[in-house]
Design an enzyme around this catalytic site. Structure first.
Site: not given
Ligand code: SF4
Length: 279
Positions: A121, A139
């Site tokens: 991420k 996320d």
């Protein structure tokens, strides 16, 4: 409506209400961004923005950070979550950047992921925001919003959500979609109490559709007869069975007839649940 059409409707709806789909982490360059993103793990952007001005004054680039010891970084970030580990990650990340990339933050997801404290991420956020690379980081907000709305189906990991979204959203708008979904999740489709009544995309949201179909409360139930009430059989009971509904959510059901038309006798509220994908 298929998922691609749903995605188009969601993105165009969110564009109307989110004027600036961009990161809320304050930064001036790729180094400051990667530091801020590492610090933001399980911490709010607002809190990160409170510590980074002082941190960047003390350690303005990767070379200065690489020369530091984690013990020197720790006091400057101790008000955010996991300061010990994050101080170690920042120093190790900077040392690797100096050794392997001559002090410049690399610009590809693969290279970024070789840095300490940088997962998929974080690497995608930096590649997308700092270097304009095609990336769609997932996320906790993107994960929840994409599942609730129905942009993905039964995607139970961030990687599955990312792959699902990439199939239905054009590559040219991955970065924008990431920010739109994050900001929507942060301010409207929040984890505990989504503001569905004020939501710009409720007309295409599966979660909203399912919650709207839940039965209303029953009046006049008497908890002295049992904790639960089966409306189908019109009888009370204390020990419910459990069944998985067609959406994959486990529901309480009547031990006598198997009906999920079950209510709490104390409050009269339905026992049916809609999966809301909080993580
Ligand atoms: S309708 Fe509710 S659950 Fe659906 S996206 Fe909007 S805020 Fe989230």
């Amino acid at each position: 409506m298929n998922r691609t059409e749903r995605a188009n409707r969601v993105l165009s709806g969110l564009r109307k209400v989110i004027a600036r789909p961009e990161t809320e982490l304050s930064h001036e360059n790729p180094y400051e961004l990667i530091v801020a993103v590492i610090l933001s793990a399980q911490c709010t952007d607002a809190r990160v923005n409170m510590v980074t001005p002082t941190l960047f004054e003390a350690f303005p680039d990767a070379r200065r950070m690489a020369e530091a010891e984690p013990e020197e970084v720790f006091p400057l970030i101790q008000s955010i979550s996991f300061p010990n580990n994050k101080a170690k990650h920042l120093v190790a990340m900077a040392r690797r950047v100096v050794e392997a990339y001559d002090g410049r933050i690399p610009d590809t997801v693969g290279e970024l992921m070789t840095l300490q404290g940088v997962g998929r991420k974080t690497a995608q956020v930096v590649a997308s925001v700092a270097f304009d690379r095609a990336a769609l980081p997932v996320d906790t907000h993107v994960f929840r919003v994409a599942n609730r709305i129905g942009l993905v189906h039964n995607a139970d990991t961030p990687l599955k959500v990312e792959q699902g979204l990439k199939r239905i959203i054009p590559e040219s708008v991955w970065g924008e979609a990431h920010h739109l979904l994050i900001l929507h999740g942060r301010y409207t489709c929040t984890a505990r109490a989504p503001s569905c009544d004020a939501c710009a995309v409720s007309d295409v949201c599966r979660y909203f559709e399912e919650t709207s179909r839940l039965p209303g409360s029953l009046d006049g139930l008497d908890p002295a007869h049992g904790k639960y009430y089966c409306k189908t059989r019109r009888r009370y009971f204390d020990q419910p069975d459990r069944q998985t509904d067609r959406y994959g959510t486990e529901q309480l059901c009547c031990p006598h007839c198997g009906s999920m038309n079950v209510f709490y006798s104390k409050t009269g509220a339905t026992a049916r649940k809609v999966r809301d994908f909080r993580v």
